[in-house]
Every structure is written in C-alpha cells, then in structure tokens.
Write a protein that holds these residues in place. Structure first.
Motif, PDB file in Angstrom:
ATOM      1  N   UNK A 227      -5.892 -46.268  19.848  1.00 19.58           N
ATOM      2  CA  UNK A 227      -6.792 -47.331  20.323  1.00 19.58           C
ATOM      3  C   UNK A 227      -5.998 -48.518  20.843  1.00 19.58           C
ATOM      4  N   UNK A 228      -6.615 -49.233  21.762  1.00 18.76           N
ATOM      5  CA  UNK A 228      -6.045 -50.481  22.288  1.00 18.76           C
ATOM      6  C   UNK A 228      -7.098 -51.570  22.117  1.00 18.76           C
ATOM      7  N   UNK A 229      -6.682 -52.704  21.559  1.00 20.96           N
ATOM      8  CA  UNK A 229      -7.605 -53.803  21.290  1.00 20.96           C
ATOM      9  C   UNK A 229      -7.195 -55.017  22.120  1.00 20.96           C
ATOM     10  N   UNK A 230      -8.157 -55.605  22.805  1.00 17.15           N
ATOM     11  CA  UNK A 230      -7.901 -56.810  23.603  1.00 17.15           C
ATOM     12  C   UNK A 230      -8.331 -58.020  22.791  1.00 17.15           C
ATOM     13  N   UNK A 231      -7.361 -58.845  22.441  1.00 15.84           N
ATOM     14  CA  UNK A 231      -7.614 -60.038  21.628  1.00 15.84           C
ATOM     15  C   UNK A 231      -7.003 -61.238  22.337  1.00 15.84           C
ATOM     16  N   UNK A 232      -7.847 -62.196  22.683  1.00 12.46           N
ATOM     17  CA  UNK A 232      -7.353 -63.385  23.382  1.00 12.46           C
ATOM     18  C   UNK A 232      -6.723 -63.073  24.713  1.00 12.46           C
ATOM     19  N   UNK A 233      -7.214 -62.023  25.377  1.00 15.97           N
ATOM     20  CA  UNK A 233      -6.681 -61.657  26.680  1.00 15.97           C
ATOM     21  C   UNK A 233      -5.417 -60.826  26.628  1.00 15.97           C
ATOM     22  N   UNK A 234      -4.955 -60.472  25.432  1.00 10.66           N
ATOM     23  CA  UNK A 234      -3.739 -59.659  25.275  1.00 10.66           C
ATOM     24  C   UNK A 234      -4.100 -58.318  24.652  1.00 10.66           C
ATOM     25  N   UNK A 235      -3.528 -57.256  25.189  1.00 11.26           N
ATOM     26  CA  UNK A 235      -3.784 -55.918  24.657  1.00 11.26           C
ATOM     27  C   UNK A 235      -2.819 -55.611  23.508  1.00 11.26           C
ATOM     28  N   UNK A 236      -3.380 -55.140  22.391  1.00 14.92           N
ATOM     29  CA  UNK A 236      -2.592 -54.747  21.229  1.00 14.92           C
ATOM     30  C   UNK A 236      -2.922 -53.297  20.885  1.00 14.92           C
ATOM     31  N   UNK A 237      -1.893 -52.479  20.690  1.00 14.81           N
ATOM     32  CA  UNK A 237      -2.186 -51.098  20.304  1.00 14.81           C
ATOM     33  C   UNK A 237      -2.524 -51.043  18.820  1.00 14.81           C
ATOM     34  N   UNK A 238      -2.982 -49.868  18.389  1.00 17.65           N
ATOM     35  CA  UNK A 238      -3.437 -49.721  17.016  1.00 17.65           C
ATOM     36  C   UNK A 238      -2.377 -50.043  15.982  1.00 17.65           C
ATOM     37  N   UNK A 239      -1.134 -49.705  16.264  1.00 13.34           N
ATOM     38  CA  UNK A 239      -0.056 -49.965  15.306  1.00 13.34           C
ATOM     39  C   UNK A 239       0.073 -51.454  15.006  1.00 13.34           C
ATOM     40  N   UNK A 240       0.004 -52.284  16.042  1.00 20.55           N
ATOM     41  CA  UNK A 240       0.134 -53.722  15.848  1.00 20.55           C
ATOM     42  C   UNK A 240      -1.048 -54.272  15.064  1.00 20.55           C
ATOM     43  N   UNK A 241      -2.251 -53.801  15.369  1.00 19.73           N
ATOM     44  CA  UNK A 241      -3.449 -54.273  14.667  1.00 19.73           C
ATOM     45  C   UNK A 241      -3.385 -53.876  13.186  1.00 19.73           C
ATOM     46  N   UNK A 242      -2.961 -52.652  12.916  1.00 22.41           N
ATOM     47  CA  UNK A 242      -2.838 -52.202  11.529  1.00 22.41           C
ATOM     48  C   UNK A 242      -1.766 -53.004  10.800  1.00 22.41           C
ATOM     49  N   UNK A 243      -0.674 -53.314  11.481  1.00 21.96           N
ATOM     50  CA  UNK A 243       0.379 -54.143  10.884  1.00 21.96           C
ATOM     51  C   UNK A 243      -0.157 -55.523  10.540  1.00 21.96           C
ATOM     52  N   UNK A 244      -0.956 -56.097  11.438  1.00 21.87           N
ATOM     53  CA  UNK A 244      -1.539 -57.416  11.196  1.00 21.87           C
ATOM     54  C   UNK A 244      -2.434 -57.403   9.960  1.00 21.87           C
ATOM     55  N   UNK A 245      -3.134 -56.303   9.738  1.00 22.12           N
ATOM     56  CA  UNK A 245      -4.000 -56.201   8.563  1.00 22.12           C
ATOM     57  C   UNK A 245      -3.196 -55.908   7.299  1.00 22.12           C
ATOM     58  N   UNK A 246      -2.084 -55.215   7.465  1.00 22.68           N
ATOM     59  CA  UNK A 246      -1.265 -54.826   6.316  1.00 22.68           C
ATOM     60  C   UNK A 246      -0.624 -56.035   5.644  1.00 22.68           C
ATOM     61  N   UNK A 247      -0.238 -57.033   6.417  1.00 24.71           N
ATOM     62  CA  UNK A 247       0.471 -58.186   5.854  1.00 24.71           C
ATOM     63  C   UNK A 247      -0.375 -58.930   4.818  1.00 24.71           C
ATOM     64  N   UNK A 248      -1.586 -59.397   5.154  1.00 31.14           N
ATOM     65  CA  UNK A 248      -2.382 -60.084   4.120  1.00 31.14           C
ATOM     66  C   UNK A 248      -2.774 -59.163   2.969  1.00 31.14           C
ATOM     67  N   UNK A 249      -2.937 -57.862   3.260  1.00 25.41           N
ATOM     68  CA  UNK A 249      -3.273 -56.917   2.196  1.00 25.41           C
ATOM     69  C   UNK A 249      -2.140 -56.825   1.187  1.00 25.41           C
TER      70      UNK A 249
END
Length: 210
Positions: A41-63
C-alpha cells in the motif's frame, strides 16, 4: 554497569511472565503482521507518498514506547538493553519516517548489536564481564566462565551486525522483515543453546549449594 534502571531492589515487582513476554514481543509481532498487510500500500499524507513500511514504522515507535513504559510501571525496572533498544528505535525509526527513507530503520539492528558488542568488548579490555551484571541472576557462573561467555557474545553480536548489513543492503524489504523478526531471534536462541557445555563446566551452583 547494572542490569536495570531502578535504584533499589525493593522497587522491583514481579508480574505474570506471560504478560511480560507479551509486552516485550507484542510490538515486534504486531509490526510483522501490519507490514504483511500493508507492504503493497501507498499512503498520501500531507501531499507526500509513504509506503506501507514507513507507515508501519511510524506506528511501531509509539507502540514500543507504550509497551516499554508499561513494563517499567509494572516491574519497577528496565534493563540497559531495553533502554538502549528503545532509544535506537526512536532515533532511527524517527529518521526513517521524517526523511521517508526506510534505510535508517533497517540500520537499527546493526547499531544495537554494534553498541552491545562494543560495550562488552570495552568491559573485556578492562578485565570485566558486563554481561555478568545483566545475566548473573539467570545463569550462575564462575568468573572465568563469564569472561569466556562475554567474549563469545561480543563476537556474536558483531557477527549479527554484519549479517543485518548484508541482508538489508542486498535483499528485499520483505526478506529483511522476515530476517529481523525470525532470523535474528532464532540465531540468538541457537547461540545460547550451543553454550551448554560452557554452562556445565563453569557453573557455580555446586559451590553455592555446598
């Protein structure tokens, strides 16, 4: 160097071992499952595309921060390894998310193993086994045994650092995720299983019982 961050032994609390294991391994398992579901998957956040790995990493840190904080609150202590791992995850994971570059997070295991191996090596140069301070309660060994085990663990950590560099630089992200989740853990388990003869030879239990 001590094995935990608490100031007094009375601060330590016992918790259900299954809960402790869930808090320690849960974030890694959830990271693996989430990656498998979102890797394409690719997620567009604030006009920037992030692949699934980056999004999962972002969630992993606070977890991981939450699970480590829960461990500290429930047990009253954290090992030096847990603290160092958390710091490196926040730093390198944060860099990956901020710069939208998965290479930083992939470097994290390398930095962890180089740090641990380097610290153990520094202790050996001073004629001390820092590993003893961390694991003495789990494995009663004579001083000579601790020095031998520490040398082996230090070299093993450095070998893991090299292995991680080879895998993430030469293979796909999915292969690296499998390697990080299962390969590194299996290697650690196998390493300590092969140290049985050392544990038997240098065990201090007979002396203590006598």
């Amino acid at each position: 160097m001590t094995g935990d961050t608490s100031n007094k032994p009375s601060d330590r609390k016992d918790i259900n071992p299954f809960l402790k294991t869930a808090l320690e391994l849960g974030p890694v398992i959830l990271f693996f499952i989430a990656y498998l579901r979102m890797k394409n998957d690719v997620f567009t956040i604030g006009g920037t595309d992030y692949d699934g790995f980056i999004v999962v990493t972002a969630a992993f840190i606070p977890l991981l921060i939450a699970s480590t904080g829960a461990l500290w609150w429930l047990t009253g202590k954290l090992s030096k390894m847990q603290v160092a791992t958390l710091v490196l995850v926040v730093v390198f994971g944060g860099l990956s998310v901020w710069l939208n570059d998965d290479r930083f997070f992939k470097m994290k295991p390398t930095m962890i193993y180089v740090l641990f191996g380097g610290v153990l090596g520094f202790g050996l140069l001073r004629g001390q086994s820092y590993l003893k301070y961390v694991m003495e309660e789990m494995m009663p060994l004579k001083d000579e045994g601790w020095m031998i085990l520490t040398k082996r663990v230090a070299l093993f950590f450095l070998a893991l650092a090299v292995a991680n560099e080879i895998v993430w630089r030469s293979m796909s992200t999915e292969t690296w995720v499998y390697f990080k989740t299962f390969g590194l853990s299996a290697a650690l388990f196998a390493f300590f299983m092969t140290q049985g003869r050392l544990f038997q030879t240098y065990s201090s239990e007979p002396e203590e019982e006598a």
